[in-house]
Write an enzyme that holds these catalytic residues in place. Structure first.
Site, PDB file in Angstrom:
ATOM      1  N   ILE A  63       0.811  -1.234   0.000  1.00 29.94           N
ATOM      2  CA  ILE A  63       0.000   0.000   0.000  1.00 29.94           C
ATOM      3  C   ILE A  63       0.835   1.270   0.000  1.00 29.94           C
ATOM      4  CG2 ILE A  63      -2.094  -0.958   1.030  1.00 29.94           C
ATOM      5  CD1 ILE A  63      -1.061  -0.014   3.760  1.00 29.94           C
ATOM      6  N   GLY A  65       8.335   3.868   0.521  1.00 27.35           N
ATOM      7  CA  GLY A  65       9.114   4.970   1.066  1.00 27.35           C
ATOM      8  C   GLY A  65      10.530   4.836   0.540  1.00 27.35           C
ATOM      9  N   ALA A  66      11.384   5.659   1.084  1.00 26.63           N
ATOM     10  CA  ALA A  66      12.753   5.691   0.592  1.00 26.63           C
ATOM     11  C   ALA A  66      13.487   4.374   0.853  1.00 26.63           C
ATOM     12  CB  ALA A  66      13.482   6.838   1.269  1.00 26.63           C
ATOM     13  N   PHE A  67      13.157   3.706   1.935  1.00 26.91           N
ATOM     14  CA  PHE A  67      13.970   2.557   2.338  1.00 26.91           C
ATOM     15  C   PHE A  67      13.200   1.247   2.438  1.00 26.91           C
ATOM     16  CE2 PHE A  67      15.766   6.438   3.868  1.00 26.91           C
ATOM     17  CZ  PHE A  67      17.009   6.382   3.278  1.00 26.91           C
ATOM     18  N   GLY A  68      12.007   1.264   1.921  1.00 28.44           N
ATOM     19  CA  GLY A  68      11.245   0.027   1.997  1.00 28.44           C
ATOM     20  C   GLY A  68       9.816   0.265   1.578  1.00 28.44           C
ATOM     21  N   GLU A  69       8.948  -0.569   2.086  1.00 28.92           N
ATOM     22  CA  GLU A  69       7.555  -0.452   1.675  1.00 28.92           C
ATOM     23  C   GLU A  69       6.626  -0.750   2.837  1.00 28.92           C
ATOM     24  OE1 GLU A  69       7.923  -3.138  -1.549  1.00 28.92           O
ATOM     25  OE2 GLU A  69       7.764  -4.916  -0.287  1.00 28.92           O
ATOM     26  N   LYS A 104       5.411  -2.287   7.927  1.00 25.63           N
ATOM     27  CA  LYS A 104       6.424  -1.495   7.210  1.00 25.63           C
ATOM     28  C   LYS A 104       7.734  -2.243   7.275  1.00 25.63           C
ATOM     29  CE  LYS A 104       8.516   3.097   7.643  1.00 25.63           C
ATOM     30  NZ  LYS A 104       8.206   4.480   8.017  1.00 25.63           N
ATOM     31  N   ASP A 112       9.791  16.198   9.738  1.00 21.81           N
ATOM     32  CA  ASP A 112       9.429  15.725   8.404  1.00 21.81           C
ATOM     33  C   ASP A 112       7.907  15.681   8.247  1.00 21.81           C
ATOM     34  OD1 ASP A 112      10.123  14.874   5.874  1.00 21.81           O
ATOM     35  OD2 ASP A 112      10.257  12.762   6.413  1.00 21.81           O
TER      36      ASP A 112
HETATM   37  N1  LIG Z   1      -0.068   2.431   9.328  1.00 20.17           N
HETATM   38  C1  LIG Z   1      -0.360   2.675   8.051  1.00 20.17           C
HETATM   39  N2  LIG Z   1      -1.595   2.450   7.573  1.00 20.17           N
HETATM   40  C2  LIG Z   1      -1.893   2.700   6.289  1.00 20.17           C
HETATM   41  N3  LIG Z   1      -1.021   3.177   5.391  1.00 20.17           N
HETATM   42  C3  LIG Z   1       0.224   3.434   5.799  1.00 20.17           C
HETATM   43  C4  LIG Z   1       0.629   3.196   7.140  1.00 20.17           C
HETATM   44  N4  LIG Z   1       1.928   3.545   7.267  1.00 20.17           N
HETATM   45  C5  LIG Z   1       2.308   3.982   6.056  1.00 20.17           C
HETATM   46  N5  LIG Z   1       1.306   3.915   5.163  1.00 20.17           N
HETATM   47  C6  LIG Z   1       1.347   4.274   3.737  1.00 20.17           C
HETATM   48  O1  LIG Z   1       2.667   4.067   3.263  1.00 20.17           O
HETATM   49  C7  LIG Z   1       3.241   5.308   2.838  1.00 20.17           C
HETATM   50  C8  LIG Z   1       4.716   5.327   3.192  1.00 20.17           C
HETATM   51  O2  LIG Z   1       4.843   5.216   4.587  1.00 20.17           O
HETATM   52  P1  LIG Z   1       6.027   5.885   5.381  1.00 20.17           P
HETATM   53  O3  LIG Z   1       6.065   7.346   5.057  1.00 20.17           O
HETATM   54  O4  LIG Z   1       5.925   5.526   6.816  1.00 20.17           O
HETATM   55  O5  LIG Z   1       7.243   5.137   4.715  1.00 20.17           O
HETATM   56  P2  LIG Z   1       8.752   5.545   4.713  1.00 20.17           P
HETATM   57  O6  LIG Z   1       9.478   4.417   4.070  1.00 20.17           O
HETATM   58  O7  LIG Z   1       9.176   5.909   6.083  1.00 20.17           O
HETATM   59  O8  LIG Z   1       8.730   6.823   3.823  1.00 20.17           O
HETATM   60  P3  LIG Z   1       9.784   8.021   3.786  1.00 20.17           P
HETATM   61  O9  LIG Z   1      10.529   7.826   2.543  1.00 20.17           O
HETATM   62  O10 LIG Z   1       8.862   9.233   3.747  1.00 20.17           O
HETATM   63  O11 LIG Z   1      10.611   7.976   4.999  1.00 20.17           O
HETATM   64  C9  LIG Z   1       2.423   6.387   3.522  1.00 20.17           C
HETATM   65  O12 LIG Z   1       2.434   7.588   2.795  1.00 20.17           O
HETATM   66  C10 LIG Z   1       1.035   5.750   3.570  1.00 20.17           C
HETATM   67  O13 LIG Z   1       0.363   5.936   2.356  1.00 20.17           O
END
Ligand SMILES: Nc1ncnc2c1ncn2[C@@H]1O[C@H](COP(=O)(O)OP(=O)(O)OP(=O)(O)O)[C@@H](O)[C@H]1O
Length: 647
Positions: A273, A276-280, A296, A390
């Site tokens: 769903i 992000g920069a380091f995973g999904e 995550k 952020d």
């Molecule tokens: N608990 C959650 N429930 C539903 N969707 C989520 C949840 N956590 C994250 N997401 C979805 O995943 C996307 C990416 O999440 P997140 O920003 O935590 O990832 P990241 O890898 O830390 O990204 P970044 O590159 O910004 O650091 C969010 O924008 C959101 O759409």
């Protein structure tokens, strides 16, 4: 095989035979006259991924160390101490501290910690983290090291005590992995691998201890809380007993959960769903009970490369410690050789970025609602002692009622050394080449082309927006100038971000967006020249004034003295009922078909391909799942109590 005096071994075997229950799993949930720790000890030590060097090399090693002499008991995937006779005896013996430290004994914390210290030393002595044949400790193990085994078999608490207090002078001192420093005497005799493993083992041990103490403290607090509730209300005895029973059940569930090893294989992926920069981020279903979560995953090696160690720790810490309706709830965090995982509540309404891409602009009323909720969410983060740094639409998620919660605390800074990037850099510089350390903000910033020279091109920017969110560059659009300038920043930088989001909600794009992120940085630094309100989009005076009070020099920014209280008093928020905000109907309520509905997520734009198994295989093949990679992730693993309350 570890050195063990034949006499001691024989004694152990005899005792083993004499005690038929010795190998049975014995659980104690802290609600009887046993130390609270007893049940917890059934948990694996330490709670680390399989790639971490373990205190014992394998099942046989464990038995040898403990001298059970039994074929199949001892270490298993769930815990080292399940079948350990000496441990069993400890559990069955009166606590050395006296009475129990369950919720009936709110003052039991010291007893618990005493018990733990005691147990802790017992369980570690004699254990190495490398195969025995390769370890100088085991090869040269002294009878001094064998003493706890003998004591352990007697089951007499006093004897544990005496071995702990007895000076070990009669035997030549061997280097101990529990000394403060890795062995320095004849250091040249030890390979770097051994020294590193010693360091790792020491940190694992410390972490194990710390974690247990914290858990015991939390349990006692819960017990006190329950006592308080019971005594402050007029309840019948039956009702009181029922409350206690419920609590016992929750604690039992939690302890059982602590002993299970969390792995990604425990979950079925339904959809990817987010990226992000380091995973999904995946929508997952837990196999054993069908519960739905967001999982995550972050690639460890990438976190290393991009200097994200402090960031990932900060995120874990904030979410683990927070219990706020404004922050995404973290149920547990765990790891394997390749990934760090965060199991979170699933927020089905998607994120604010997706909403902005869809609707482009909001009315002032709708904007007011989101700004008010984000203000409260930022206030909650600040009250925890963190600066988010952020805040951006991608990190603002919507729950099933359309109310917001913040996530992604990867850049947040607290005041603990575990959150300072330099702390990890220092740690890593001892084990990895320095050149690998890079700063997230210094990563090349020309990957994404932004085009905003006219309105049509805004759409181009909108399309590339999500790609920018997926890149390691991240979007700089919402970051305060003082963060870039390096002259120091404080809580106010989150209020700047709020101003830029408000601008985007009302105007349709963030105030400093530019063709290239590079130019965005420049515009932000030189913000007075670049903050323009397009004349064809009339904003109310209060709205514009509020934005200008947020997007300004940090010395003049609203909130600099009294934080969120100042923002709440701004005329733009006139009429907002702050106490019941989360209870009112949100302007946009997701219409969900089921609890796994993902219509509010850009599923079509995210490749639904599961690369994790391939990545794991790659890590193993590259030999990167070594101790140096594991070192900085010690303490990452975490389990939350409330998530399992009554489950
Ligand atoms: N608990 C959650 N429930 C539903 N969707 C989520 C949840 N956590 C994250 N997401 C979805 O995943 C996307 C990416 O999440 P997140 O920003 O935590 O990832 P990241 O890898 O830390 O990204 P970044 O590159 O910004 O650091 C969010 O924008 C959101 O759409």
């Amino acid at each position: 095989m570890a050195y063990q005096p034949p006499q001691a071994r024989q004694q152990q075997q005899q005792q083993q035979q004499a005690d038929p229950n010795a190998n049975r799993l014995h659980l104690n949930f802290g609600f009887n006259n046993q130390p609270n720790f007893a049940a917890e000890q059934g948990r694996a030590f330490p709670t680390t991924p399989s790639t971490f060097p373990q205190p014992f090399p394998d099942a046989r090693g464990q038995q040898d160390v403990w001298g059970t002499g039994q074929g199949t008991s001892g270490i298993n995937s769930q815990g080292y101490f399940y079948n350990n006779p000496s441990f069993q005896q400890y559990q069955n013996s009166p606590s050395p501290g006296g009475s129990a430290a369950g919720y009936r004994s709110p003052g039991g914390f010291n007893e618990v910690t005493n018990g733990l210290a005691h147990q802790f030393q017992h369980q570690n002595l004699g254990g190495g983290n490398t195969p025995r044949s390769a370890s100088p400790y085991q090869r040269q193990a002294s009878p001094g090291n064998a003493r706890p085994r003998t004591g352990g078999q007697t089951g007499q608490p006093q004897q544990y005590g005496s071995y702990l207090s007895a000076p070990m002078t009669s035997q030549p001192q061997q280097p101990s992995i529990y000394d403060d420093e890795p062995p320095t005497k004849n250091a040249e005799r030890y390979s770097t691998t051994i020294t590193e493993r010693v360091k790792l083992q020491k940190m694992l041990t410390q972490e194990f201890f710390k974690e247990n103490v914290e858990r015991a403290r939390a349990r006692n607090e819960r017990a006190k809380e329950l006592e308080g509730i019971i005594s402050s209300r007029e309840l019948s005895d039956a009702r009181k007993e029922q409350k206690k029973n419920n609590m016992r059940k929750s604690e039992a569930n939690f302890l059982r959960f602590l002993r299970t090893s969390e792995r990604p294989q425990n979950y079925n992926t339904l959809k990817i769903i987010g990226k992000g920069a380091f995973g999904e981020v995946r929508l997952v279903q837990r196999k054993h009970d069908g519960k739905i979560y967001a999982l995550k995953s972050l690639i460890k090696a990438e976190m290393h490369k991009k200097d994200q160690l402090a960031h990932v720790r900060a995120e874990r810490d904030i979410l683990a410690n927070a219990d706020s309706q404004w922050l995404v709830k973290l149920h547990t965090s765990f790891q394997d050789s390749t990934f760090l995982y965060m199991l979170m509540e699933f927020l089905p309404g998607g994120d604010l970025m997706t909403m902005l891409i869809k609707y482009e602009i909001f009315s002032e009323d709708i904007t007011r609602f989101y700004m008010a909720e984000i203000t409260l969410a930022i206030e909650a983060v600040h009250k925890l002692g963190f600066i988010h740094r952020d805040i951006k639409p991608d990190n603002i998620l919507l729950d099933r009622g359309g109310h917001i919660k913040l996530t992604d605390f990867g850049l947040s800074t607290g005041f603990s050394k575990e959150h300072s990037a330099s702390y990890y850099q220092q740690l890593m510089s001892q084990t990895r080449p320095k050149s690998m350390a890079q700063n997230r903000q210094s990563v090349s910033i020309d990957q994404i082309q932004l085009t905003v020279s006219n309105r049509n091109q805004i759409n181009t920017w909108r399309k590339s927006r999500r790609q920018l969110a997926y890149s390691t560059v991240g979007t700089p659009d919402y970051i305060a100038p003082e963060i870039f300038s390096g002259k120091g920043y404080d809580f106010g930088c989150d209020w700047w971000s709020l101003g830029t989001i408000m601008f985007e909600c009302l105007i349709g794009w963030p105030p400093f967006c530019a063709e290239e992120p590079h130019d965005t940085y420049r515009k932000i630094i030189d913000w007075p020249r670049h903050l323009h309100f397009p004349p064809d989009q009339q904003l109310g005076d209060d709205a514009e004034h509020f934005i200008r009070s947020l997007i300004c020099d940090s010395q003049n920014r609203v909130g600099r003295v009294h934080g969120a209280t100042e923002l709440k008093a701004h005329p733009f928020f006139r009429g907002v009922n702050w106490d019941s905000l989360r209870k009112i109907r949100a302007p946009f309520e997701p219409k969900l078909q089921s609890n796994v509905d993902t219509q509010y997520f850009p599923i079509d734009e995210i490749p639904q391909i599961d690369n994790s198994a391939a990545l794991r295989a790659q890590t193993e093949a590259s030999g990167n799942d070594d101790s140096t990679l594991s070192l900085p992730f010690i303490g990452y693993t975490y389990k939350r109590f409330d998530a399992f309350r009554g489950s």
